[in-house]
Design a protein around this motif. Sequence first.
Motif, PDB file in Angstrom:
ATOM      1  N   ALA A 121       1.140  -1.384  -0.134  1.00 22.39           N
ATOM      2  CA  ALA A 121      -0.025  -0.086   0.189  1.00 22.39           C
ATOM      3  C   ALA A 121       1.226   0.990   0.018  1.00 22.39           C
ATOM      4  N   GLY A 122       0.832   2.584  -0.345  1.00 22.25           N
ATOM      5  CA  GLY A 122       1.040   3.820  -0.213  1.00 22.25           C
ATOM      6  C   GLY A 122       0.233   4.512  -1.205  1.00 22.25           C
ATOM      7  N   THR A 123       0.490   5.825  -1.145  1.00 18.46           N
ATOM      8  CA  THR A 123      -0.022   6.567  -2.006  1.00 18.46           C
ATOM      9  C   THR A 123       0.808   7.084  -3.719  1.00 18.46           C
ATOM     10  N   HIS A 124       2.437   6.388  -3.544  1.00 20.54           N
ATOM     11  CA  HIS A 124       3.005   6.696  -5.024  1.00 20.54           C
ATOM     12  C   HIS A 124       3.545   5.403  -4.795  1.00 20.54           C
ATOM     13  N   GLY A 125       4.031   4.579  -5.710  1.00 19.04           N
ATOM     14  CA  GLY A 125       5.203   3.769  -5.433  1.00 19.04           C
ATOM     15  C   GLY A 125       3.952   1.839  -5.641  1.00 19.04           C
ATOM     16  N   ALA A 185       0.830  -9.639   5.688  1.00 20.20           N
ATOM     17  CA  ALA A 185       2.383  -8.707   6.015  1.00 20.20           C
ATOM     18  C   ALA A 185       1.954  -7.801   5.052  1.00 20.20           C
ATOM     19  N   ALA A 186       1.665  -6.980   5.821  1.00 23.80           N
ATOM     20  CA  ALA A 186       2.174  -5.731   4.516  1.00 23.80           C
ATOM     21  C   ALA A 186       3.317  -4.899   4.519  1.00 23.80           C
ATOM     22  N   LEU A 187       3.115  -3.791   3.395  1.00 22.05           N
ATOM     23  CA  LEU A 187       4.342  -2.582   3.023  1.00 22.05           C
ATOM     24  C   LEU A 187       3.568  -1.791   2.643  1.00 22.05           C
ATOM     25  N   VAL A 188       4.323  -0.429   3.490  1.00 23.77           N
ATOM     26  CA  VAL A 188       3.618   0.249   2.935  1.00 23.77           C
ATOM     27  C   VAL A 188       4.618   1.676   2.522  1.00 23.77           C
ATOM     28  N   LEU A 221       3.159  -8.365  10.339  1.00 24.77           N
ATOM     29  CA  LEU A 221       4.731  -7.937   9.905  1.00 24.77           C
ATOM     30  C   LEU A 221       3.712  -6.388   9.309  1.00 24.77           C
ATOM     31  N   LEU A 222       4.384  -5.527   9.365  1.00 30.41           N
ATOM     32  CA  LEU A 222       4.559  -4.175   9.010  1.00 30.41           C
ATOM     33  C   LEU A 222       5.420  -3.852   8.493  1.00 30.41           C
ATOM     34  N   VAL A 223       5.959  -3.597   7.368  1.00 27.64           N
ATOM     35  CA  VAL A 223       7.485  -3.347   6.943  1.00 27.64           C
ATOM     36  C   VAL A 223       7.153  -1.649   6.215  1.00 27.64           C
ATOM     37  N   LEU A 224       7.537  -0.216   6.283  1.00 23.13           N
ATOM     38  CA  LEU A 224       7.461   0.701   6.524  1.00 23.13           C
ATOM     39  C   LEU A 224       8.838   1.587   5.905  1.00 23.13           C
ATOM     40  N   CYS A 225       8.638   2.146   4.527  1.00 19.98           N
ATOM     41  CA  CYS A 225       9.626   3.326   4.461  1.00 19.98           C
ATOM     42  C   CYS A 225       9.244   4.251   4.899  1.00 19.98           C
ATOM     43  N   ALA A 226      10.811   4.158   5.850  1.00 24.48           N
ATOM     44  CA  ALA A 226      10.054   5.799   7.176  1.00 24.48           C
ATOM     45  C   ALA A 226      11.463   6.141   6.912  1.00 24.48           C
ATOM     46  N   ASP A 227      11.824   6.544   5.513  1.00 29.58           N
ATOM     47  CA  ASP A 227      11.250   7.979   5.646  1.00 29.58           C
ATOM     48  C   ASP A 227      11.145   9.098   4.809  1.00 29.58           C
ATOM     49  N   ASP A 228       9.574   8.400   4.577  1.00 32.10           N
ATOM     50  CA  ASP A 228       8.517   9.654   4.404  1.00 32.10           C
ATOM     51  C   ASP A 228       7.482   9.229   5.696  1.00 32.10           C
ATOM     52  N   PRO A 229       7.183  10.796   6.473  1.00 27.19           N
ATOM     53  CA  PRO A 229       6.779  10.791   8.020  1.00 27.19           C
ATOM     54  C   PRO A 229       5.264   9.945   8.023  1.00 27.19           C
ATOM     55  N   GLY A 230       4.525  10.362   6.488  1.00 26.77           N
ATOM     56  CA  GLY A 230       3.463   9.403   6.421  1.00 26.77           C
ATOM     57  C   GLY A 230       3.376   8.241   6.784  1.00 26.77           C
ATOM     58  N   ALA A 231       4.086   6.914   6.270  1.00 25.21           N
ATOM     59  CA  ALA A 231       4.294   6.026   6.894  1.00 25.21           C
ATOM     60  C   ALA A 231       5.259   5.854   7.968  1.00 25.21           C
ATOM     61  N   ARG A 239       2.869  -0.920  16.368  1.00 29.99           N
ATOM     62  CA  ARG A 239       3.303  -2.251  17.497  1.00 29.99           C
ATOM     63  C   ARG A 239       2.408  -2.050  18.543  1.00 29.99           C
ATOM     64  N   ALA A 240       1.394  -1.004  18.288  1.00 25.44           N
ATOM     65  CA  ALA A 240       0.550  -0.843  19.620  1.00 25.44           C
ATOM     66  C   ALA A 240      -0.404  -2.575  18.919  1.00 25.44           C
ATOM     67  N   ARG A 241      -0.609  -2.738  18.351  1.00 23.79           N
ATOM     68  CA  ARG A 241      -1.451  -4.118  17.607  1.00 23.79           C
ATOM     69  C   ARG A 241      -0.448  -4.775  18.180  1.00 23.79           C
ATOM     70  N   GLY A 242       0.904  -5.302  18.239  1.00 26.62           N
ATOM     71  CA  GLY A 242       1.272  -6.068  18.711  1.00 26.62           C
ATOM     72  C   GLY A 242       2.299  -6.504  16.937  1.00 26.62           C
ATOM     73  N   LEU A 243       2.274  -5.900  16.000  1.00 24.22           N
ATOM     74  CA  LEU A 243       2.764  -6.131  15.138  1.00 24.22           C
ATOM     75  C   LEU A 243       4.293  -6.327  15.060  1.00 24.22           C
ATOM     76  N   GLU A 244       4.810  -7.241  14.777  1.00 24.30           N
ATOM     77  CA  GLU A 244       6.170  -6.749  14.275  1.00 24.30           C
ATOM     78  C   GLU A 244       6.160  -5.682  12.957  1.00 24.30           C
ATOM     79  N   VAL A 245       6.925  -4.726  13.222  1.00 22.74           N
ATOM     80  CA  VAL A 245       7.193  -3.347  12.630  1.00 22.74           C
ATOM     81  C   VAL A 245       8.797  -3.520  12.339  1.00 22.74           C
ATOM     82  N   VAL A 246       8.891  -3.641  10.655  1.00 26.71           N
ATOM     83  CA  VAL A 246      10.694  -3.323   9.980  1.00 26.71           C
ATOM     84  C   VAL A 246      10.571  -1.578   9.435  1.00 26.71           C
ATOM     85  N   THR A 247      11.415  -0.618  10.456  1.00 25.02           N
ATOM     86  CA  THR A 247      11.085   0.569   9.033  1.00 25.02           C
ATOM     87  C   THR A 247      12.680   0.366   8.891  1.00 25.02           C
TER      88      THR A 247
END
Length: 473
Positions: A121-125, A185-188, A221-231, A239-247
């Motif tokens: 998911a994500g606005t772009h890409g 698993a999801a990637l934003v 699993l949640l992977v976030l492209c964290a250079d983007d503030p929204g992601a 993390r509050a949901r207990g997911l494995e979060v990787v930035t």
Amino acid sequence: MRIPVPDVIPPASQLGRVHFVGVGGAALSGIARIMARQSVPVTGSDDHDTPFLPSLRELGVPLHRSYAADHLGDAETLVVTTAARETNPEVVAGLERGLRILPRSAGLKSVMEGHRVLAVAGTHGKTTTTSLLTMALRAAGADPTYAIGGVLAATGRNADAGTGDLFVAEADESDGAFLVYGPRAALVTNVDADHLDVWGSEEAYRGAFTDFVGTIEDQGLLVLCADDPGAAALAEVGRARGLEVVTVGESAACDVRLTGLELPGAEASFDVEEGGRTLGRVTLCVPGRHYALDAAGALVLGLRLGFAFEDLARGLGEFTGTGRRMERKGEAGGVRVYDSYAHHPVEIAGDLQAARAVAGEGRVVVAYQPHLVSRTRIFGTAMGEALGAADEVVVLDVYLAREDADPEVTGALVAGAVPLPPERVVFVPDLDAVPAELVSRARPGDLVLTLGAGSVTELGPRVLDLLGGAADA
């Protein structure tokens, strides 16, 4: 038209014969192909041909080049594009007959049965990242089922049914479809306001991504492209949901980092570091920083699923593009012609940065077609400002898609905001006049780029023809 998602979505095997209204679109054609490969009887209609239909014809799917009530035959289920009007004769007939009518999100969910879903998911890409993830997993031997919003160059298809248990899905937020899938698993990639005609406000749009994180399976699993503030803002939610979060990103704060990024011409390469250790280097056959970030996100998701870095990196390196994403159309008269789907200011800026790298010492000549009246009304000025990174700009009129025209919102709004000298910007509302305008502005060594989500994609081959060449095979 908006079609409600049913509370219970049967698996595709229980839908009976399925007819697709608007089968030529990127989403519906992919769902139809997967259903056909799962031995579900499928038919479809559209009012024009598209690049997605050959892969359905090769499976023997009956397709109609118009809309008519009798095309439904003995269908028990309709899957309907959001672009369909309520007056569409097939929709009208389906309602009269009391058929099961599904939006594309429910249609896609129906073919996910029995798979571990990986949602991008994500606005772009989204399209590029879903494609990169598919290529990486294929190289690692996973053979996933995949559904992408563009034609994957390596396969010539936008969707297919694999033999493995993974399902890679482009998860579109434009109409809330991504809230239906319940991925493992999801990637934003990023979160940047768009589709405000649907969501109403930037706050509501961003809230939808928070809701999306809430649909991920427990302990997923949640992977976030964290250079983007929204992601990056979604990390706390996950993390509050207990997911494995990787930035992942270039920032030192990311769990997995890109370092040593190089963007030579039509390529990109970077090292991948985690915990102070270099895992290896990735080299891509596509240009631009944004493609490198997309690839890094796909790589991290694959690593967390247990696949080897070397295999995933090889698959990323074999990615040669997706239709309409910085897609090379050919070269003639010393002029290179590319086409891309960018229709948001951020996407325009990213693709122009990539085009500049590919052009080298040549100039970048752009034809841009704004997409949707509502988007142009909101972002038209920002679109024009982003186009200022080109050397010559031709702006077309607004591609209406599912909306009606507004005489107050035209391509002139965008053209007037381009920060270039007036002689280097022109508004050409007649689509057929654009190829000649581009050729008159281009010279040997230049790169011509057609940008937009609508009919502007038809212009590249016509430009090449005027230059005395032909599109790449």
